[in-house]
Design an enzyme around this catalytic site. Sequence first.
Site, PDB file in Angstrom:
ATOM      1  N   CYS A 109      -0.401   4.096   2.158  1.00  0.00           N
ATOM      2  CA  CYS A 109      -0.183   3.915   3.606  1.00  0.00           C
ATOM      3  C   CYS A 109       1.275   4.163   3.969  1.00  0.00           C
ATOM      4  CB  CYS A 109      -0.506   2.493   4.059  1.00  0.00           C
ATOM      5  SG  CYS A 109      -1.941   1.735   3.336  1.00  0.00           S
ATOM      6  N   ASP A 110       2.192   3.605   3.198  1.00  0.00           N
ATOM      7  CA  ASP A 110       3.586   3.512   3.640  1.00  0.00           C
ATOM      8  C   ASP A 110       4.573   4.356   2.841  1.00  0.00           C
ATOM      9  OD1 ASP A 110       2.801   1.681   5.576  1.00  0.00           O
ATOM     10  OD2 ASP A 110       2.986  -0.007   4.210  1.00  0.00           O
ATOM     11  N   CYS A 142       0.835  -1.207   0.000  1.00  0.00           N
ATOM     12  CA  CYS A 142       0.000   0.000   0.000  1.00  0.00           C
ATOM     13  C   CYS A 142       0.867   1.253   0.000  1.00  0.00           C
ATOM     14  CB  CYS A 142      -0.935  -0.009   1.210  1.00  0.00           C
ATOM     15  SG  CYS A 142      -1.960   1.456   1.309  1.00  0.00           S
TER      16      CYS A 142
END
Length: 315
Positions: free
Chosen positions: A140-141, A137
């Site tokens: 997300c990261d 992701c």
Amino acid sequence: MDSREYTRCLIIGSGPAGYTAAIYAGRANLNPIQYVGLQMGGQLTQTTEVENFPGYPQGIDGNQMMMDLRKQAERFGVDIRDGIITKADLSKQPYVLTTDRGTEIEAETVIIATGASAKYLGLEDEKKYNGQGVSACATCDGFFYRKKVVAVVGGGDTACEEATYLAGLCSKVYMIVRKPYLRASEVMKKRVEDNEKIEILYEHNTLGLYGENGLEGAHLIKRKGEADEQKYDLPLNGFFLAIGHKPNTDVFKDWLDLDEVGYIKTIEGTPRTNIPGVFAAGDCADRVYRQAVVAAGSGCKAALEAERYLADINK
Ligand code: NDP
């Protein structure tokens, strides 16, 4: 021992969609039963820090956020249970759902929030470096890889979108594409081709990953099986999978309208499925956005719909 129970509202799944549905259904006195599923807390428990959920100016650990959501649901009397649903009979009301322990739950309304799972290549090294350089992701990261070198695996729209997003943060982004072309839509293709920070490695596959303290690179193979096959190592700080997601909807496929990938089809703008009283929320019904805050919003909608539906049928 097999047993049968009754509930007005059964919630399946424990990601942001499931817990938000549980909080709303609990507060509305629906006395919901919630089964948490295989991975309690869902996909966010696989990430480190969540920085894009509104309300956390310093960010929050994904596991912590899910534990907080669980506590919030418990506060409103939600009966939260371990276990998964292995069988569904949605032929008539009340619907009957069977757990992996053999318990049959008769439910007037069902909120399906079973999520989706990112696909991985299946390399042992992916597990070894998960959270230490391997992610599925970018949204997300990606932030943790600012000014670093990363690779995105895949040649579809998701891969192009993630590569473009990462190019805004990272010093260099490789795309590892197994075919000699991208499968993505024309507009997405053009976006990555025109981006100076993105280099597309066509006809490449990943054989493994390496690194002493976290990820340091990938072992690649170019034109596998051809006369000019070439193996080499590519130094990397991050390795992002974008080879598709699989919605966790197999159990419902005999009853619900699914798209060709398996996402639950809902009536546009609502969590309603083709079966009255059965609602879908979160990533199991969302192939486009796949964000925690969107999932939470759809969980809220599903619980409000369940409440209204029960009022309509006088249950
Ligand atoms: P896709 O299935 O479209 O693409 C998956 C990509 O991963 C393909 O390039 C595929 O290669 C590659 N791949 C699959 N398995 C492997 C493997 N084992 N090793 C190496 N490469 C692999 O998935 P997406 O998630 O990209 O998209 C899903 C759907 O969502 C699509 O319909 C897409 O259009 C849509 N979408 C739309 C967006 C938008 O409109 N903004 C954004 C994101 C997704 P190959 O081509 O060789 O099969």
